[in-house]
Write a protein that holds these residues in place. Structure first.
Motif, PDB file in Angstrom:
ATOM      1  N   ALA A   1       0.837  -1.197   0.000  1.00  0.00           N
ATOM      2  CA  ALA A   1       0.000   0.000   0.000  1.00  0.00           C
ATOM      3  C   ALA A   1       0.867   1.240   0.000  1.00  0.00           C
ATOM      4  CB  ALA A   1      -0.916  -0.015   1.220  1.00  0.00           C
ATOM      5  N   GLY A   2       1.909   1.216   0.837  1.00  0.00           N
ATOM      6  CA  GLY A   2       2.793   2.367   0.880  1.00  0.00           C
ATOM      7  C   GLY A   2       3.465   2.625  -0.452  1.00  0.00           C
ATOM      8  N   LEU A   3       3.944   1.549  -1.097  1.00  0.00           N
ATOM      9  CA  LEU A   3       4.642   1.720  -2.367  1.00  0.00           C
ATOM     10  C   LEU A   3       3.705   2.282  -3.429  1.00  0.00           C
ATOM     11  CD1 LEU A   3       6.787  -1.524  -2.514  1.00  0.00           C
ATOM     12  CD2 LEU A   3       7.607   0.818  -2.455  1.00  0.00           C
ATOM     13  N   ILE A   4       2.505   1.719  -3.510  1.00  0.00           N
ATOM     14  CA  ILE A   4       1.575   2.216  -4.521  1.00  0.00           C
ATOM     15  C   ILE A   4       1.227   3.671  -4.224  1.00  0.00           C
ATOM     16  CG2 ILE A   4      -0.728   1.953  -5.496  1.00  0.00           C
ATOM     17  CD1 ILE A   4      -0.541  -0.980  -5.125  1.00  0.00           C
ATOM     18  N   GLY A   5       0.928   3.969  -2.952  1.00  0.00           N
ATOM     19  CA  GLY A   5       0.561   5.331  -2.586  1.00  0.00           C
ATOM     20  C   GLY A   5       1.675   6.318  -2.895  1.00  0.00           C
ATOM     21  N   ARG A   6       2.900   5.971  -2.506  1.00  0.00           N
ATOM     22  CA  ARG A   6       4.009   6.908  -2.718  1.00  0.00           C
ATOM     23  C   ARG A   6       4.299   7.081  -4.196  1.00  0.00           C
ATOM     24  NH1 ARG A   6       5.737   4.686   2.160  1.00  0.00           N
ATOM     25  NH2 ARG A   6       6.922   3.004   1.217  1.00  0.00           N
ATOM     26  N   THR A   7       4.235   5.963  -4.953  1.00  0.00           N
ATOM     27  CA  THR A   7       4.511   6.107  -6.381  1.00  0.00           C
ATOM     28  C   THR A   7       3.424   6.935  -7.044  1.00  0.00           C
ATOM     29  OG1 THR A   7       5.389   3.891  -6.231  1.00  0.00           O
ATOM     30  CG2 THR A   7       5.214   4.820  -8.416  1.00  0.00           C
ATOM     31  N   ALA A   8       2.182   6.706  -6.649  1.00  0.00           N
ATOM     32  CA  ALA A   8       1.097   7.489  -7.230  1.00  0.00           C
ATOM     33  C   ALA A   8       1.341   8.970  -6.967  1.00  0.00           C
ATOM     34  CB  ALA A   8      -0.234   7.054  -6.642  1.00  0.00           C
ATOM     35  N   MET A   9       1.760   9.301  -5.742  1.00  0.00           N
ATOM     36  CA  MET A   9       2.005  10.698  -5.404  1.00  0.00           C
ATOM     37  C   MET A   9       3.168  11.243  -6.216  1.00  0.00           C
ATOM     38  SD  MET A   9       0.691  12.993  -3.705  1.00  0.00           S
ATOM     39  CE  MET A   9      -0.231  12.704  -2.229  1.00  0.00           C
TER      40      MET A   9
END
Lengths: 178, 479, 314, 97, 99, 102
Positions: free
Chosen positions: E82-90
């Motif tokens: 979740a963190g990776l997807i969230g950070r990459t999306a940002m």
């Protein structure tokens, strides 16, 4: 005969192993991996012929250097576990209820939360941890702060984060005052 | 442990060991390939001698008898094809070694290809054959792609076609296994009944193999792949890889699926064969590049091989059988020789365009000699191997009074003559000197020339061939 | 209970068909790839339902792990990721495909229905004591039909050679955006990968597991550690021990198959009494090679002589 | 048995996809669906047998490895096809240096 | 049926709603970030309850520990994922909904 | 009790099937990826329940392997597939993902 670059390979392996040997907490890690092995094999004693090299390999050949270590602090661990379980439960209920209501009361906000934690590993642990806690999702990590995507009451969430951070610090940070 | 068992193990083990050594120690690659080639030629010859003296040989791999284990079986047909593989493999490797190109990965891939072919000709187990076919295709794809540029799409198409072919084949194998609980060809042959699952399995397996053998109308992938690959690779592909799929077809349709013969299936194969001869011949007539012409000729020539199936049931069966096998063997030698010769010519002139390539003697005399001899065998000029094969096949057809197939054979030969005459027209041109830089060593032409001699010499070894192939007939269960 | 099983099967089948259709026929390449990865996940459930835990294990490791990684990274490397127009051609084709596909489906199902499927279960049971292992699948793979497995490992090695023959690694393997969380994740999971694959190897001799799932897990772990920024020490002018490790399993099996002949045994026939030990050794070698091959397949080309920023004499 | 039917349907979908799909990546996916169908058939048949038959399980395991290898080669070929060599080297220099 | 069995079964049952709530959030929430919230929190609690329930049900310490191991692995995967997807999306500039 | 578990397995499978709608709708690649992550959690739960229903401990290992590899797809996606997709999106005006990820 072709040149195999054997020396380079040997240097690479030795460097990895030496790094792991010099990293602190080796004994603790070995113990932890042995425990995992014991659980995996359901306590089969004959399996240790495979288990000993596997545990040693897991501990010594890890290509990533250790950059922090767990403190053996049973009390902190217990407090952390309690907070974690309660947090995940309320988090799940919170987001679940939001999904259930027809109006979907989401009030997303982006909050910059400056780090109190000093070590890198503790920060990353914290960043991943808050993804499981109520209403927070870490969306950026910088050297000074992390950005948190919040659904719900931003102020209360930040206050909760501060408490959580203290628990993480108790658990992980050995040299807090460097 | 008998000598035959050792020889079979050598035929499979040596190329694969060689492949590992050639991969791990790239500098030893050429020498290890030479050693392997020598050993394999000797082993194939030894095995053929054993087949001649004692008939069909069989061994259970790992000591587990079928249906649990995998069986290896050698008869005259597989011995002949093993010899052909050894000859083409050795010649191609020699050609490549004399070319002295810096592509270290060629050698392990080549040895893998060779090993897979040997497994294929030995194995009597349907699933083992599937894995061997996959090794063969992957090695072939990589060897084609090695030429880079325009060869990449050709390799891609070949990979896709052969993956589809293997999957369809495997589906058929699955049905057969579900029906009979066995994977061994001989066991299935004993148990086979003509019910729907078996018929569907036969159809699927045949379809998969037809795709791999590039039989008309499933030939779409072959010409570009064979025409674009490096010379030695084209030689192996056209001579042996296609023959391997043909071999499996024949093997299966003679033993297990023989029960379905006579329901017009044979006629269908015959029509496919005839169509392949005509279509391949027509397209060979309109090609602009030497290599493409030869590649289309492969589509056309395998039509002859397929004519065996409609003729298998009648009085001329034995003649037709002998004829078709000899055609495939001599085609293999001649076609490999043609590709090697043209490869040499193309390298010396920098291209292989039919309208611009120089005449006899440009870029050395030897490749042109090989070209002439191989073309003669392909056409069927007496006393070459090609002549013997066509003669027998024709006699078989005549004996059965199958006028349609007689006509097809004559028409196919006519087309062969027509497109080969385009080659001969090139011969009559004045010799040209190509760019002097990068001229290949004259030795490169030698392997092709030797193969051409063998193609022609095959006509002189007819008595031995006859004996060899009659042993296969017995194994094949032909009436 | 009966209807439960039926509903489960029906639901699973419907989902699998829908996903297969998504993967092959709907617009959006990324959607297709994701659908295929989920297809692999559900296939693992189907294998469980069909009493094939060995295959479920392999599918979990391969379908959800390695194939997903291969497809996603290939997708990232494709220049023309978007496709023009519809994913497939004119619907007019359906006039041919619906009857043809229907006929094929009918024939196949009818034929499959009619199969008595006698199977070789009894023969395998009878020969199991001599095979040196207790898990029938491992016995078939590494003893009764060891030649297939030899060629199978050969295919993996061959695929790696084929990919290397096409040239160098197309792009750096590490992620374009480095996240500090990745090395931490790699550090945490690396020991787990080692332990679980060793565990699966150990399991193989008497229960579902064995060289292939173990190798696949280890390979997936290798891919993950590379993605997380670790640079393998497998370099050098001729790729160092890459080549040796890649060929190890194949070489060991081949050496054994030929070596027993020196003892007077036929090709691939294990000397009686040694079978158990031999299978164990083969599993270890094969597992290592399978793992290395998967990593090599993921890298999609020859690894460089030196990884970027690698400290040569640290 | 429903899985036999499922295998048939997947086979037809994969076959259709292989022939009509435009993008080459989709053809690879179709081939994988196709082989999954064949594996499914084999294992479904093994389950009918009494006692449970381990041979198809072993065969399918081998088949899965083979199809992964072929898929990997196809993917690499596809990537090389979609990007001319020069372009590739440039990219390598940009991102690697 | 013993008490622990019953308790185990109850816990497993209790875990189920979380899976459904997660899916509901996945379907109803407006953007990727909010969906990540739904996913990372609910499913893991659901799985945790299932593991705990099954551990009680199995009545064996070793099996229970193995289930715990599986749950921890899944936790790591989802939290990090979740963190990776969230950070990459940002980092890729994807705008959160409602901001 | 196993009957109850069997019903739960069914419900979890239904949960996955319903969740497939997110894969269908997207809209962005990230949405599809997180949906696929949700499926691995559900699949692990299904496998655990099945292990007890069928009384077959090997299924725990299958679940273990799934849980271990769940992170791999996300990491590949974030590291390789997505970054390249999106960076290219800015260069080429219209592409599949750009159409979808608004």
């Amino acid at each position: 005969m072709p040149r195999f670059g054997r020396e380079e390979v040997a240097i690479g392996i030795i460097a990895t192993v030496r790094r792991q040997l010099s990293g602190r907490g080796l004994a603790l890690r070995l113990l932890l991996y042995a425990l995992v092995w014991w659980v995996l094999t359901a306590g089969d004693t004959g399996a240790w012929v495979w288990g000993v090299p596997a545990v040693a390999g897991a501990a010594l050949f890890n290509p990533f250097p250790a950059n922090g270590r767990l403190r053996l602090a049973p009390l902190a661990l217990l407090r952390f576990a309690q907070r974690f379980i309660l947090g995940s439960l309320t988090g799940a209920l919170d987001v679940g209820l939001r999904a259930l209501q027809p109006a979907r009361p989401l009030s997303p906000a982006l909050v910059d939360y400056p780090w109190q934690l000093q070590t890198r590993s503790a920060r990353i642990f914290m960043a991943n941890l808050i993804n499981l806690m109520p209403g927070t999702l870490c969306v950026r990590i910088t050297d000074t702060a992390m950005s948190v995507h919040v659904i719900g009451d931003a102020e209360r969430t930040v206050a909760g984060l501060a408490k959580l951070e203290q628990l993480v610090a108790d658990l992980m940070e050995v040299e807090d005052h460097d | 442990m008998s000598q035959a068992n050792t020889l079979m193990a050598v035929l499979v083990g040596v190329p694969l060991v060689g492949a590992i050594i050639a991969f791990v120690y790239p500098r030893l690659a050429v020498s290890i390939t030479a050693v392997c080639a020598g050993v394999m030629v000797a082993a194939a010859a030894g095995l053929t001698r054993l087949v001649l003296s004692s008939g069909v040989l069989r061994q259970d791999v790992g000591g587990w008898a079928a249906p649990l284990g995998i069986g290896w079986q050698v008869d005259g047909l597989s011995a002949g094809l093993l010899l052909l593989t050894a000859a083409v493999g050795a010649a191609g490797a020699a050609h490549r070694a004399f070319e002295a190109l810096e592509q270290p990965f060629f050698w392990p891939l080549w040895l893998f290809l060779w090993g897979a072919l040997n497994v294929l000709f030995l194995s009597a187990d349907l699933f083992n054959l599937y894995v061997a076919l996959e090794v063969l295709s992957l090695a072939a794809v990589a060897l084609i792609a090695m030429a880079g540029g325009g060869a990449l799409p050709a390799a891609w198409r070949y990979l896709l076609a052969s993956m589809l072919g293997s999957t369809v084949y495997l589906l058929g194998v699955a049905l057969l296994y579900g029906r009979y609980g066995a994977l061994d060809i001989a066991l299935i042959a004993d148990a086979l009944e003509t019910d729907l699952p078996s018929a569907l399995a036969a159809a699927l397996i045949t379809l998969g193999l037809l795709l791999k053998a590039a039989v008309f109308p499933l030939h779409f992938w072959l010409p570009s792949a064979h025409g674009r690959a490096p010379a030695a690779v084209s030689a192996a592909l056209s001579a042996v890889v296609v023959a391997a799929a043909w071999y499996l077809l024949v093997r299966l349709w003679f033993a297990p699926f023989g029960a379905f013969q006579g329901n017009g299936v044979g006629v269908l194969f015959g029509l496919l064969g005839a169509a392949a001869m005509v279509w391949g011949g027509l397209l060979a007539l309109v090609q602009h590049r030497l290599k493409m012409l030869i590649a289309y000729s492969t589509v056309s020539q395998f039509g002859f091989g397929l004519l065996l199936l409609p003729l298998a049931g009648g009085v001329g069966a034995e003649l037709a059988w002998r004829g078709a096998v000899v055609i495939v063997l001599s085609h293999g030698l001649a076609k490999a020789s043609l590709f090697l010769a043209v490869g040499g010519i193309a390298r010396s002139q920098g291209h292989d365009r039919l309208d611009a390539v120089g005449g006899f003697g440009s870029g050395g005399v030897l490749p042109w000699l090989a070209l002439v001899l191989a073309a003669a065998s392909l056409l069927g000029v007496p006393p070459t191997g090609g002549f013997a094969g066509k003669w027998w096949l024709l006699q078989g057809a005549l004996a059965e009074g199958a006028w349609l197939w007689v006509l097809a054979i004559l028409l196919g030969t006519l087309f062969t003559a027509a497109y080969l005459s385009r080659l001969l027209a090139v011969l009559l041109r004045p010799a040209q000197r190509g760019p002097q830089t990068g001229r290949p060593s004259p030795l490169t032409a030698l392997p092709g020339f030797v193969l051409a001699l063998m193609a022609c010499g095959l006509g002189l070894a007819l008595p031995a061939l006859e004996r060899l192939l009659s042993s296969a007939l017995v194994a094949g269960g032909l009436p | 209970m009966g209807w439960l099983v039926l509903v489960f099967d029906g639901l699973l089948a419907a989902a699998l068909i829908w996903l297969a259709w998504q993967a092959t026929h709907t617009p959006g390449l990324f959607r297709s790839v994701i659908s295929f990865i989920i297809f692999g996940l559900l296939m693992a459930l189907a294998w469980v339902r069909l009493d094939a835990p060995d295959i479920a294990l392999a599918e979990a490791a391969i379908g959800a792990g390695a194939t997903g990684a291969l497809l996603l990274s290939a997708l990232g490397r494709l220049v023309a990721t978007h496709e023009e127009g519809a994913p497939w051609q004119e619907r007019r084709d359906l006039y041919f495909w619906i009857p043809a596909g229907g006929a094929l489906l009918g024939l196949l199902t009818l034929a499959a229905w009619m199969l008595p499927s006698p199977g070789l279960g009894e023969q395998v049971q009878d020969a199991l004591p001599e095979s040196g292992v207790q898990n029938p699948v491992t016995a078939v793979l590494l003893n009764f039909r060891a030649l297939d497995t030899l060629l199978e490992i050969g295919v993996l090695l061959l695929a790696a050679i084929a990919i290397w023959s096409l040239g160098r690694m197309p792009l750096p393997s590490a992620p374009a955006v480095r996240s500090p969380a990745l090395p931490a994740l790699g550090r945490l999971l690396f020991p787990m990968f080692v332990l679980v694959s060793a565990y699966l190897l150990w399991r193989g001799s008497h229960a579902p597991g064995g060289a292939f799932p173990a190798g696949a897990v280890m390979g997936a772990g290798g891919i993950l550690t590379i993605l997380a920024g670790a640079q393998p020490w497998l370099t050098g002018s001729v790729h160092g021990p890459w080549r040796m490790l890649l060929s190890l399993g194949f070489a060991a099996m081949l050496a054994l198959a030929l070596g027993v002949m020196a003892l007077g045994q036929p090709f691939f026939a294990y000397p009686p009494g040694l079978a158990g030990l031999i299978v164990l050794a083969l599993e270890l070698a094969a597992g290592l090679s399978i793992a290395m091959s998967l990593v090599a397949l993921y890298l999609a080309g020859q690894p460089p002589d030196h990884w970027e920023g690698e400290a040569r004499g640290e | 048995m429903i899985y036999l039917l499922l295998a048939g349907v997947l086979f037809v979908i994969g076959l259709h996809g292989l022939f009509v799909a435009r993008h080459l990546l989709r053809k690879i996916l179709s081939l994988n669906v196709l082989s999954a169908a064949v594996f499914l058939l084999l294992v479904a048949l093994a389950r009918e047998a009494d006692p449970l038959d381990a041979v198809p399980h072993a065969i399918v395991l081998t088949g899965i490895v083979v199809s992964v290898s072929a898929t990997a080669v196809a993917l690499v070929l596809l990537v090389r096809l979609s990007r001319p060599r020069e372009d590739q080297r440039k990219l390598m220099d940009e991102e690697g240096g | 049926m013993s008490l622990t069995d019953l308790l185990g079964g109850l816990l497993v049952l209790l875990g189920m709603p979380f899976f459904f709530l997660g899916t509901l959030g996945l379907l109803r929430f407006p953007d990727a970030y909010t969906r990540l919230h739904a996913l990372a929190k609910t499913d893991n609690v659901g799985l945790g309850l299932v593991c705990l329930g099954l551990a009680l049900y199995s009545g064996s310490w070793l099996t229970g520990l193995k289930l715990l191991l599986i749950w921890l692995l899944m936790l790591v995967a989802s939290a990090a994922g979740a963190g990776l997807i969230g950070r990459t999306a940002m980092a890729r500039g994807m705008k959160p909904w409602g901001l | 009790m196993t009957e109850v578990f069997a019903v739960l397995v069914l419900l979890l499978l239904l949960n996955i099937v319903v969740g497939l709608a997110r894969v269908l709708r997207g809209p962005s690649a990230a949405d599809r990826m997180l949906a696929s992550e949700m499926f691995s959690t559900s699949a692990v739960a299904i496998l655990l329940l099945l292990a007890f229903i069928l009384d077959s401990p090997p299924l725990l290992d299958v679940a273990l392997v799934l849980a271990l590899l769940a992170a791999l797809a996300v990491v590949t996606f974030v590291g390789r597939a997505w970054s390249d997709l999106q960076s290219r999106q800015s260069e080429s005006a219209r592409g599949m993902e750009s159409r979808e990820s608004d």
